[in-house]
Write an enzyme that holds these catalytic residues in place. Structure first.
Site, short mmCIF file in Angstrom:
data_model
loop_
_atom_site.label_atom_id
_atom_site.label_comp_id
_atom_site.label_asym_id
_atom_site.label_seq_id
_atom_site.Cartn_x
_atom_site.Cartn_y
_atom_site.Cartn_z
N GLU A 1 37.29 1.69 49.70
CA GLU A 1 38.62 1.56 50.31
C GLU A 1 38.73 0.25 51.11
O GLU A 1 39.03 0.25 52.31
CB GLU A 1 38.98 2.80 51.15
CG GLU A 1 39.08 4.04 50.29
CD GLU A 1 39.73 5.26 50.95
OE1 GLU A 1 39.98 5.25 52.16
OE2 GLU A 1 40.01 6.23 50.22
N GLU B 1 37.36 9.39 44.26
CA GLU B 1 37.73 10.39 45.28
C GLU B 1 39.00 11.08 44.83
O GLU B 1 40.02 10.41 44.58
CB GLU B 1 37.93 9.74 46.65
CG GLU B 1 36.63 9.27 47.28
CD GLU B 1 36.78 8.76 48.71
OE1 GLU B 1 37.69 9.22 49.43
OE2 GLU B 1 35.97 7.90 49.09
N GLN C 1 34.76 16.92 48.60
CA GLN C 1 33.38 16.51 48.53
C GLN C 1 32.53 17.75 48.21
O GLN C 1 33.04 18.87 48.29
CB GLN C 1 32.94 15.88 49.84
CG GLN C 1 33.73 14.63 50.19
CD GLN C 1 33.11 13.83 51.34
OE1 GLN C 1 32.03 14.15 51.85
NE2 GLN C 1 33.82 12.79 51.79
#
Ligand code: AHR
Length: 508
Positions: free
Chosen positions: A189, A312, A361
Site C-alpha cells: 500500500e 488483500e 487474514q
C-alpha cells in the site's frame, strides 16, 4: 469430461428461465492454486496468541506454532502465505527477528494497537512454519522505511546457497539450506501506510528495489510483486504498467475489502438484511475491479505475462465489543461464507490474469478462517468455503456464462447466483454455486446433453440465519454436509440451491 458446449438453465421459482452456457473449449486457463492464498500479519492476535504461542506453551505446538492450526491449514491446502504485513511490513526490519530470541530488540507496532513487538516470531519461524503447512511463503519487503540494501540482504539471507555474509548469518542462526522464497512484495500500500507515495514516485522506487533484488536476467526467478491499487484507483495500475519495465515485474497487486462504510462498518454478527446486502454489493464489486484493472494491464501486456495479485481481500466490520480496536478481531458468519464463495468464483473466472489472491487474514483478524481463544480453536464458515473450493486449485477453468436471477431488497438488486467450474487432471468437473438470496431458493438446471458423467455428489454450507456463526461454545454449528438437493437423469441435472448457501458439486 464436459462436452464442447453444455447448456445450463437457471430457473427462478416463478419459472423465469435464464440460460447459462458452459464452454469447455474457451481457452481453458488453469486456475492457479495461489488464488486460494492467505495472509498473516503482525496484527492483533494473528501471529502472537494465534499462530504462535511459544514453545513453552501448554498448547501443543511445534517450535511455538500451534499444531492444531498447522493441521487445519494443511487440510485447507493453503498454497501460499503472505507475511509480515500489510502496513506492518513497511515498518519491519527483518534483522530484528533473527538470531537468539533473548537478544532481539523490541519495537512498537505503531499501526496495530501500539503494542510492543518483541520480534520472537521472525524469518526462521515463519519460513519453517510454511514448510510444515506446505505453503509457499510470500515475503512483503519494507520499502516505506527500509532500504534497498536491507531488502537485497533479506533475499540473500533466505535464498543464497553459496558463501556470503548473509548466508553465513543464516547458517549461524541454525538454517543450513536456503528456503528459496519465490514471492516477494516490494512494499505494501505504497499509496497509504507504505509511504503515501504517488504512483509515479513509487514506480521509480520499485524499479530501484527490483533491480538489486535479483541479477540481470532474474536467474533466481524471483516473482516480484508491485504494491498495487486501492480498489478502484485505476490510474495507479496504469502508471505501474506504463512505467515499470515488464522484465522486472512479475505481478501487480490490488487490495479491495468488502466494507459497508469505512466510517461505520457495523457489527460482524448483529446486522440487518440491508447491511448484509451492502456487504455483498461491496464484495461483488470485485468483478468490476478485476475486469477493469485487467483491461488496463491488457493494454500494456496483451500476452498477460504480468499477474494481477489480489493480495488483500475480505469482509471488514467493527471489532467485537470489548476488544482492542487496533486488533481487528471480528466474528465470521454466513455473510462471510457468501463473500468468500462469490469472490472465489470471480477469481476463478478471471484465472487468465488473477494468479494469486490472499484472504485477509488467516487467524483472529478480519475475515479469518481460524479463531482462537486460549487453547480453543474453531474453523469459521469462511474456512469451510475455502476447503470446499480447494478442488479448483490447479484445475482447468470451465468458463460459464449465464444471467442470474435477482436478489431483491427494497429498491436494491444484486445477482443472486454466482457460479464457477473447473475440470481437474483426473477428469472430475467441479461446479461451485452460491445463492446469496437469504429468502429464496433458486433452481439451476444443467441440460446434461452429452455431459459424460457417471456420478454426481456434492456438499453444502448453509444455516437458517445469515447472522449465524461458529462460537467457542458451538464450534461446529456451521460446517459442510452432504448435498442431495439435485436430481440427475441422463439429460438433465436439476439443482435446488437453498437460500444463502454455498454448494460444490463433483461430476465424474
Ligand atoms: O489487513 C489489514 C490492513 O489492511 C493491512 O495491514 C493493510 O495493508 C490494509 O490496509
Amino acid at each position: 469430461m464436459l462436452p464442447l458446449v453444455a447448456i445450463i438453465s437457471c430457473l427462478q421459482l416463478k419459472s423465469q428461465s435464464i440460460q447459462v452456457t458452459i464452454d469447455s473449449q474457451a481457452g481453458k486457463p488453469v486456475i492457479n492454486r495461489n488464488i486460494y492464498g492467505h495472509f498473516a500479519e503482525h496484527l492483533g492476535a494473528c501471529i502472537y496468541g494465534g499462530f504462535f504461542v511459544g514453545d513453552s506453551s501448554r498448547i501443543p505446538n511445534s517450535a511455538g506454532v500451534r499444531n492444531d492450526i498447522i493441521d487445519a491449514l494443511k487440510k485447507l491446502k493453503v498454497p501460499v502465505l503472505r507475511w509480515p504485513g500489510g502496513c506492518f511490513a513497511d515498518t519491519y526490519h527483518w534483522k530484528d527477528g533473527v538470531g537468539a530470541k533473548a537478544k532481539r530488540p523490541s519495537i512498537v507496532n505503531t499501526w496495530w494497537g501500539g503494542v510492543t513487538e518483541d520480534n520472537s516470531f521472525g524469518t526462521h519461524d515463519f519460513l519453517n512454519m510454511c514448510e510444515k503447512i506446505g505453503a509457499a511463503p510470500y515475503l512483503a519487503g519494507n520499502v516505506g522505511s527500509g532500504t534497498v540494501q536491507e531488502l537485497t540482504e533479506w533475499v540473500q539471507y533466505v535464498n543464497f546457497g553459496g558463501a556470503s555474509p548473509m548466508s553465513k548469518m543464516r547458517k549461524d542462526n541454525g538454517r543450513e539450506n536456503p528456503w528459496n522464497v519465490q514471492f516477494w512484495g516490494v512494499g505494501n500500500e505504497a499509496w497509504g501506510c507504505g509511504g503515501n507515495m504517488t504512483a509515479e514516485y513509487y514506480a521509480n522506487e520499485y524499479r530501484k528495489y527490483a533491480t538489486f533484488m535479483s541479477d540481470w536476467g532474474n536467474s533466481s526467478k524471483l516473482f516480484r510483486i508491485a504494491s498495487g491499487a486501492n480498489s478502484g484507483d485505476f490510474k495507479w495500475t496504469e502508471v505501474l504498467m506504463r512505467d515499470i519495465p515488464h522484465h522486472m515485474l512479475e505481478g501487480v497487486a490490488l487490495h479491495h475489502y468488502a466494507v459497508i462504510d469505512w466510517n461505520n462498518k457495523s457489527s460482524s454478527t448483529a446486522f440487518t438484511e440491508q447491511q448484509y446486502m451492502s456487504s455483498l454489493k461491496s464484495a461483488l464489486k470485485m468483478e468490476e475491479l478485476v475486469t477493469k484493472h485487467s483491461a488496463i494491464m491488457d493494454k500494456y501486456d496483451p500476452a498477460k505475462k504480468v499477474a494481477l495479485i489480489v493480495d488483500e481481500w475480505g469482509g471488514w466490520y467493527n471489532v467485537e465489543p470489548g476488544t482492542n480496536p487496533g486488533f481487528l478481531f471480528q466474528q465470521n458468519t454466513i455473510r462471510d461464507a457468501m463473500i468468500a464463495g462469490v469472490t472465489l468464483n470471480i477469481f476463478n473466472n478471471h484465472a487468465d490474469r488473477v494468479r494469486m489472491a490472499n484472504l485477509a487474514q488467516t487467524v483472529n483478524v478480519l475475515q479469518a478462517v481460524i479463531l482462537t481463544n486460549r487453547e480453543k480453536m474453531l474453523l469459521t464458515p469462511t474456512y469451510h468455503v475455502m476447503e470446499m473450493y480447494n478442488v479448483h486449485q490447479d484445475a482447468a477453468l470451465v468458463p460459464v456464462t449465464f444471467r442470474s436471477p435477482d436478489y431483491v431488497l427494497g429498491n436494491d438488486t444484486l445477482a443472486a447466483v454466482s457460479i464457477s467450474a473447473s475440470t481437474d487432471t483426473n477428469g472430475n468437473t467441479h461446479i461451485s454455486l452460491v445463492n446469496i438470496d437469504p429468502a429464496r431458493s433458486h433452481e439451476v438446471r444443467f441440460s446434461a446433453g452429452n455431459i459424460k458423467h457417471k456420478a454426481i455428489s456434492g456438499r453444502i454450507l448453509s444455516s437458517p440465519k445469515i447472522q449465524d456463526f461458529n462460537s467457542f461454545e458451538q464450534p461446529d454449528k456451521i460446517r459442510p454436509v452432504p448435498f442431495n438437493g439435485f436430481t440427475n437423469t441422463s439429460d438433465l441435472v436439476t439443482i435446488k440451491l437453498p437460500p444463502a448457501s454455498v454448494v460444490v458439486l463433483k461430476m465424474n
